[in-house]
Design an enzyme around this catalytic site. Structure first.
Site, PDB file in Angstrom:
ATOM      1  N   ILE A  88      21.899   2.890  55.561  1.00 35.49           N
ATOM      2  CA  ILE A  88      21.451   2.845  54.160  1.00 35.49           C
ATOM      3  C   ILE A  88      21.627   1.458  53.551  1.00 35.49           C
ATOM      4  CG2 ILE A  88      21.857   5.296  53.718  1.00 35.49           C
ATOM      5  CD1 ILE A  88      24.540   4.565  52.491  1.00 35.49           C
ATOM      6  N   LYS A  99      31.054   1.649  56.764  1.00 37.69           N
ATOM      7  CA  LYS A  99      30.690   0.250  56.965  1.00 37.69           C
ATOM      8  C   LYS A  99      31.147  -0.150  58.362  1.00 37.69           C
ATOM      9  CE  LYS A  99      31.425  -2.926  53.791  1.00 37.69           C
ATOM     10  NZ  LYS A  99      32.148  -3.938  52.984  1.00 37.69           N
ATOM     11  N   ASP A 103      33.650 -11.999  44.783  1.00 36.08           N
ATOM     12  CA  ASP A 103      32.231 -11.742  45.069  1.00 36.08           C
ATOM     13  C   ASP A 103      31.699 -10.621  44.187  1.00 36.08           C
ATOM     14  OD1 ASP A 103      29.754 -12.020  46.194  1.00 36.08           O
ATOM     15  OD2 ASP A 103      30.248 -10.987  48.070  1.00 36.08           O
TER      16      ASP A 103
END
Length: 715
Positions: free
Chosen positions: A438, A460, A560
């Site tokens: 995805i 992940k 980030d």
């Protein structure tokens, strides 16, 4: 004759009317001049705030009038030039004493906001003359002395904030009990002493009571239990003693109660807790058993009972607390067994005699490891890496009936087998087939996996080539290390990880709506993100960053923050994700590092320095907040904020996402707050950016009732 008398009478009446009108005009003119003179006499306008004495004072900075009368004095942020080509937002630090303001000249004043203005001295008794005042904020100044009892005269007041001052010589005046319209009372972070007056129980409309970080003593009055509209009560870090008597309390709307860091004795109080989400009674002298009635507080997210003298066992009905994801019972004298669905990775219970009941040796090892979670996390990781096993935590907000203990169930470590759990992952993703992919992250691919018991998670996976790269491997371990220590409702949950010889992957809470980046760029999804949802996403990210920067030790810098790394669940709530680039700040080092982050979100100072500070995240947050309100990345508009001429004559409404309908008035107030905070975070000079804890606190306060419309407020 009668006709002549009538004419004379009419002329006399006309003369009287003209005289009265002239007197009224003179009175209005005199009153108008009185207001202007009172403002000039403070020295704030002129010495500190620029103004044109030839203009009507209603057009001066921070002044708002209605029908020629001043109704609002609100000193806020403005743009200045640093002399070398940069502009930044700052606050007028007017200084001096509040007594310079002649309160008698402003009988129609409804809003007085002088927060963070460097004011000193005492709060004048004459402030009680502002009889129509609805909003009063003196937060973040240097006021000393005591709170004047005349504040009790301000019976229209809805918001009162004198927190973060140096009030030291007085009690909380009982006259505050007269403020029956008050919704929020902030007296925190001062040196107030004495006890809480019983009269505060008369504040029938109070929603938030913030008295933390003072020197208050005595008992906590049971009268506070009659505040039926109260949602937030923060009394932590004082010197309260005695028992917490809420047995007859009617706090049906209470969401958060924190009385930690006091000297309370007696037992844990029992009261109506249908809405209660956060309860902290830690670091007191409470004794006795944990009442089983706490198991009826079905909305509980966090429960902190650590560092008391509690005895007995954990009530069995705690297993019904389906939303509980943080439970701290450490440093008590508890014994007995853990109820079967209280997950050992979700709580801390060091220095107790709890055991896991009838479990095998593997479970005992897991429980003992977690019950001493205070050990350095690196030791725990080292043990787990050597064992090549999974490290899982229970998924919060999962119905109890889905938490069946069975071998291979990834959401349970009660009787797990690492190999079998790994095989479940392989089967759920068809050996990581592309059809289950995805998304692609910075160092791996993300997969959706539906497990045998019906639970859906996100994986992940670090690819083999990336796993062999020391940089990617370091990012993987960094993310595990950081997320294993984070507990916040707006940070994505890490359920577990695998360090398997065939592959390495992280297991996360599944976010049904994907990334914020994709949602904003799809017209249908963007419209689904209405103004209220967008404001809540901004607030959630702010609270998460504040937690990372100020509630974690050492502080954690994300590095980030971007719309790709903000994920949305089925309710379109925002969660900070992807901690592969995050860094633990060392206060004793320069924290220099290679530049990390996503282009368009990186703080400008990183172009010429490698020093990482929390202000890098603050800048990125400012970009995110603007992006959410605009519906797209602000792009070149970011640079225009350093040259105000380019935004001249533009209103706040000019930058809003045109795909959404016009916001309501309440939404306007929230949007103004978001945009002001976003612009402050984008200062090119990091020293002039606010802290995330400051931003978070502003979002936790009631919106400014006197704020202008987004259609009349300039950028």
């Amino acid at each position: 004759m009668a006709s002549l008398s009538c004419i004379i009478y009419t002329l006399l009446l006309l003369f009287v009317c003209l005289a009265l009108a002239d007197n009224t005009t003179n009175s209005s003119r005199s009153f108008y001049n009185s207001e202007k003179e009172a403002l000039v006499s403070t020295g704030w306008w002129g010495n500190h705030i620029p103004f044109d004495s030839n203009q009507q004072h209603c057009s001066w900075y921070g002044i708002r009038c209605e029908e020629g009368r001043v109704v609002s004095i609100h000193i806020n942020y403005f743009t200045v030039h640093d002399g070398v080509g940069n502009y930044y937002l700052t606050h007028y630090e007017i200084g001096g004493e509040l007594g310079k303001l002649n309160f008698s000249s402003f009988p129609d004043l409804q809003t007085l906001d002088l927060s963070d203005c460097e004011l000193n001295g005492s709060i004048p008794y004459q402030i009680g003359m502002l009889s129509k005042l609805k909003y009063l904020s003196l937060r973040g100044n240097y006021f000393t002395g005591k709170l004047p009892s005349s504040l009790g005269n301000l019976t229209y007041l809805q918001f009162l904030d004198v927190s973060y001052n140096e009030l030291i010589t007085g009690f909380i005046p009982s006259e505050l009990g007269n403020l029956t319209n008050l919704a929020f009372l902030y007296l925190s972070h001062n040196y107030l002493n004495g006890s809480i007056p019983n009269e505060l129980g008369n504040l029938s409309n109070l929603e938030g009571l913030y008295l933390q970080d003072n020197r208050l003593t005595g008992t906590i009055p049971s009268a506070l239990g009659s505040l039926t509209k109260l949602q937030y009560m923060f009394l932590l870090s004082n010197q309260f003693s005695g028992s917490l008597d809420f047995k007859d309390a009617n706090l049906t709307h209470l969401k958060a109660l924190d009385v930690s860091y006091n000297s309370l004795t007696g037992s844990i109080p029992v009261f109506k807790c249908d809405s209660l989400q956060d309860l902290s009674l830690s670091r007191n002298l409470l004794s006795g058993d944990i009442p089983k009635e706490l198991g009826n507080c079905h909305s509980l997210n966090t429960l902190s009972l650590d560092n008391n003298n509690l005895t007995g066992s954990i009530p069995n009905n705690f297993r019904c607390l389906e939303y509980l994801f943080q439970l701290n019972l450490s440093n008590n004298h508890l014994s007995g067994r853990l109820p079967p669905t209280i997950h050992p990775y979700e709580h801390q219970s060091c220095d107790n005699s709890l055991n896991g009941g009838e479990v095998n040796s593997h479970r005992r090892m897991s429980v003992s490891l977690v019950l001493c979670i205070a050990l350095p996390i690196t030791i725990g990781l080292f043990i787990l890496i050597l064992a090549s096993v999974f490290f899982f935590r229970k998924k919060p907000r999962v119905k109890h009936d889905t938490m069946i203990v069975q071998t291979g169930d990834i959401f349970s470590v009660l009787n797990f087998d690492g190999n079998l759990a790994y095989e479940d992952i392989i089967k759920a993703t068809n050996n990581f087939d592309n059809s289950f992919c995805i998304g692609t992250g910075g160092y791996g691919s993300v997969y959706e996996a539906r497990l045998p018991k019906g639970n859906t998670v996100a994986l992940k996976k670090l690819h083999r080539l990336e796993a062999e790269d020391p940089n990617f491997d370091r990012s993987f371990r960094n993310e595990v290390h950081v997320l294993s220590n984070l507990r916040h409702k707006n940070i994505v949950k890490l359920y577990g990880f695998c360090l398997h010889n065939r592959c390495m992957f992280l297991i996360y809470e599944y976010m049904e709506k994907g990334s914020l980046f994709c949602a904003l760029r799809d017209d249908n999804h963007a419209v689904e993100l209405d103004w209220s949802k967008r404001v809540n996403i901004v607030k959630g990210v702010a609270h998460a960053l504040s937690y990372m920067h100020y509630d974690c030790s050492p502080p954690i810098i994300h590095r980030d923050i971007s719309s790709n790394n903000i994920l949305l669940n089925s309710k379109l709530e925002g969660f900070v994700a992807d901690f592969g680039a995050s860094r633990l700040l060392d206060p004793d080092s320069s924290n220099q590092t290679m530049v990390a982050g996503t282009c368009g979100y990186i703080a400008p100072e990183l172009a010429y320095t490698m020093a990482v500070t929390e202000k890098c995240d603050v800048y990125s947050f400012g970009v995110i907040a603007l992006e959410i309100m605009m519906g797209s990345h602000p792009g070149d508009l970011l640079s225009s904020f350093t040259t105000p001429q380019s935004t001249q004559n533009r209103m706040l409404s000019d930058v809003l996402d045109t795909r959404l309908p016009r916001p309501t008035r309440q939404q306007e107030l929230d949007i103004i707050l978001v945009l002001r905070q976003a612009l402050a975070c984008l200062s090119s000079n990091p020293n002039f950016r606010p802290s995330m804890i400051s931003v978070s606190q502003k979002f936790s306060q009631a919106p400014n009732l006197s704020a202008n419309s987004i259609y009349t407020t300039p950028l």
